[in-house]
Scaffold this motif. Structure first.
Motif, mmCIF file in Angstrom:
data_model
loop_
_atom_site.group_PDB
_atom_site.id
_atom_site.type_symbol
_atom_site.label_atom_id
_atom_site.label_comp_id
_atom_site.label_asym_id
_atom_site.label_seq_id
_atom_site.Cartn_x
_atom_site.Cartn_y
_atom_site.Cartn_z
ATOM 1 N N LEU A 20 0.826 -1.208 0.000
ATOM 2 C CA LEU A 20 0.000 0.000 0.000
ATOM 3 C C LEU A 20 0.863 1.262 0.000
ATOM 4 N N ALA A 303 -6.817 -5.443 5.431
ATOM 5 C CA ALA A 303 -6.724 -4.247 4.582
ATOM 6 C C ALA A 303 -6.862 -2.988 5.429
ATOM 7 N N GLY A 304 -7.734 -3.048 6.427
ATOM 8 C CA GLY A 304 -7.987 -1.880 7.260
ATOM 9 C C GLY A 304 -6.788 -1.489 8.098
ATOM 10 N N ALA A 307 -4.199 0.082 5.844
ATOM 11 C CA ALA A 307 -4.617 1.442 5.488
ATOM 12 C C ALA A 307 -4.415 2.391 6.658
ATOM 13 N N ALA A 308 -4.824 1.969 7.843
ATOM 14 C CA ALA A 308 -4.687 2.839 9.017
ATOM 15 C C ALA A 308 -3.233 3.247 9.203
ATOM 16 N N ASN A 311 -2.204 5.555 6.121
ATOM 17 C CA ASN A 311 -2.926 6.843 6.199
ATOM 18 C C ASN A 311 -2.347 7.752 7.274
ATOM 19 N N THR B 150 -13.559 6.370 6.150
ATOM 20 C CA THR B 150 -12.451 6.197 5.204
ATOM 21 C C THR B 150 -11.137 5.857 5.914
ATOM 22 N N VAL B 151 -11.125 5.946 7.235
ATOM 23 C CA VAL B 151 -9.876 5.688 7.975
ATOM 24 C C VAL B 151 -9.302 4.287 7.687
ATOM 25 N N PRO B 152 -10.143 3.239 7.620
ATOM 26 C CA PRO B 152 -9.571 1.928 7.284
ATOM 27 C C PRO B 152 -9.468 1.670 5.782
ATOM 28 N N CYS B 153 -9.545 2.705 4.966
ATOM 29 C CA CYS B 153 -9.493 2.543 3.508
ATOM 30 C C CYS B 153 -8.136 2.983 2.964
ATOM 31 N N GLY B 154 -7.521 2.133 2.184
ATOM 32 C CA GLY B 154 -6.269 2.512 1.538
ATOM 33 C C GLY B 154 -6.537 3.309 0.273
ATOM 34 N N ARG B 155 -7.716 3.058 -0.312
ATOM 35 C CA ARG B 155 -8.083 3.724 -1.565
ATOM 36 C C ARG B 155 -9.590 3.917 -1.552
ATOM 37 N N ASP B 288 -10.562 -0.165 -1.769
ATOM 38 C CA ASP B 288 -9.982 -1.436 -1.355
ATOM 39 C C ASP B 288 -10.793 -2.079 -0.216
ATOM 40 N N GLN B 289 -11.713 -1.323 0.371
ATOM 41 C CA GLN B 289 -12.708 -1.892 1.274
ATOM 42 C C GLN B 289 -14.072 -1.754 0.590
#
Lengths: 339, 339
Positions: A20, A303-304, A307-308, A311, B150-155, B288-289
């Motif tokens: 990522l 995935a989460g 991303a966390a 981000n 959107t915090v756990p979202c990479g995209r 991605d989520q």
């Protein structure tokens, strides 16, 4: 300016974070993994990416990688426990790097060890760098998302957060930690001697919520109950039958002035679908609002968490150097880079 | 130290804010309302609270109330529109007070007028005070809660947020603004000449989300469609029949590089229950989520906006003086006061 990133730990989660970070345009300044099978290999090969995607080589010599640059962000993904990550993290901070860790206990390290949390805070402040723990759980599904839902609340009387997930994709290590396949008696012994741990992170979620709402928690009650199967449940890794344990229902209740104010429950099992249990994140808040939130299926944990972690990079600068908690920051949404 | 609060506007929302501020232990340093029927009355009587609950008297002389103290937080609840609140807000800032406004356009004033937003920012910075706009919508249900998810979202590829509510408790002013009781033809004329406005705040929600995610919005598409009733729907204020308008479906779509990335839809009507429509907040995020969140019934707008305003008090100090946006702050949860 786009930050340089050092990857520390390239297991399953570390690899997701690495992919990522690359996708998002961060330059990889170094990659550390103590596994001899990975050390010396091109990072792109370890990540299963085309040759030349990035030019880093995995190294098992953390000291050299950390000393080769300064002012990077280390994305640390090696263990759940503060006792195991505190040393490596201190090393990163002393070398002048910010650190984002997905160790569950790092989302609120003082809940695991106030002394270690203090020490890491001092080291980070001393070196003018920042240290943050994050992830989906703890870090989002049962704490930050709960707190997000309290924003339209004038008064919060009671919070119930339930995360129902499916362990079917996991292998023996995870399944053993949840007691999958045991008899009820074996499950209770395994809880007693610490082989079945359930979820790691309730102490952190309770601490994040309590501190942000200004609650003084008197005590918590913690239970680990076997989820008994009444059907045959099969995954790629094992099959269990009626009367065997399908997983662990781990709960924590927290009390303020003797009154239960927070109930976290996290049933983790294989194939809940076979007994008509949908996976979901559910949060109920009562007070001057009555909020009943469902996310189904549940937010993806792997995935989460990746991303966390990625981000968070762009939000570190929002606070002063030291140990940071997620509750001190703006929402860590994925932010397009202004390179 | 507990902040002093000045109430500016004591209509329905201002009164809710006042009661909550008192309940939460804030001292009321002044109360302003231009309505002659309220001016000169004890605040407790206007709020329907027991005599002596607070010792403030409502005044229609804003200048005197604002000059009588300094360093207070003004809770401003008078109008939805920037053009109407900018003058009074500037006055508060110049007197050395922080301001929290529930004017819909104040959650992202630059979306209504960049010049006015700039001017208010300069005045606030100059006087070392802070200005924040907040509320449930805009401010939470269709923007900050979206960003929280959107915090756990990479995209993030696409966001759909739908808020379905019930206008049955509202009186003629609100119902007229949504076209309730009109024929389809009358509805379209009323949209064209601005008598039916639908929701105020989409521009602000789009701007909050876009800025936080780093999106550059090319253009938006806005539609206001009549919600036709196929049954008789009655409230305390009016009754409509089959073929009449029950409310307004107001939508906004936003595009980045020609691609639709955000769709906000807000059907507001009387008695949706009579046509089996449940009220709810729903947010879908793909990327991605795949996140599908439902809160049913929807988050209470009145209680939620009052809470958002009062909760914000303790978070103002987290940023430098000037015009603040919710996305710059930690989550504005209700925080117990450390008086």
């Amino acid at each position: 300016m786009t930050r340089e990133v050092i990857l520390y730990g390239l297991g399953s989660m570390g690899q997701r974070i690495a992919r990522l970070a690359l996708e998002r345009g961060y330059r990889i300044a170094g990659a550390i993994d103590l596994d001899r099978a990975k050390a010396g290999q091109p990072l792109s090969r370890v990540l299963g990416l085309p040759k030349g995607t990035c030019d880093a080589t995995v190294s098992d010599d953390a000291a050299s990688v950390l000393a080769a640059t300064t002012g990077a962000v280390v994305l640390q993904a090696t263990s759940s426990f503060l006792a195991q990550v505190a040393g490596p993290i201190a090393h990163c901070l002393e070398q002048g790097h910010d650190v984002i860790s997905i160790a569950e206990e790092m989302t609120f390290p003082a809940a695991a060890s106030p002394e270690t949390a203090d020490r890491l805070n001092r080291i980070a402040a001393q070196h003018g760098v920042r240290l943050l723990g994050t992830g989906v759980n703890p870090g989002f599904a049962m704490d930050m998302l709960v707190l997000a839902l309290t924003v339209p609340c004038g008064r919060v009387d009671y919070i119930l957060a339930t995360r129902t997930n499916d362990l079917s994709d996991f292998g023996p290590t995870v399944l053993t930690g949840q007691g999958v396949g045991l008899s009820p008696d074996e499950f209770h012994s395994a809880v007693a001697d610490g082989r079945v741990v359930g979820h790691v992170g309730f102490d952190q979620s309770v601490a994040l919520i309590a501190r942000h709402l200004g609650w003084k928690i008197d005590r918590v009650e913690e239970t680990r109950t076997p989820i008994m199967s009444t059907v045959t449940r099969a995954t790629d890794h094992l099959t269990i039958t009626t009367g065997q344990v399908a997983g662990c229902l781990h709960c924590m209740k927290a009390f303020v002035d003797g009154r239960e104010v927070l109930h976290l429950e996290h049933p983790q099992q294989i194939r809940p679908d076979l007994e008509a249990q949908a996976t979901s994140d559910r949060i109920i808040i009562t007070g001057d609002q009555a909020i009943d939130m469902v996310i189904a299926p549940e937010i993806g944990g792997g995935a989460g968490t990746a991303a966390a972690a990625v981000n968070a990079i762009e939000y570190l600068a929002c606070t002063a150097p030291g140990l940071i908690h997620l509750t001190d920051l703006p929402l860590n949404s994925p932010r397009a880079l202004t390179a």
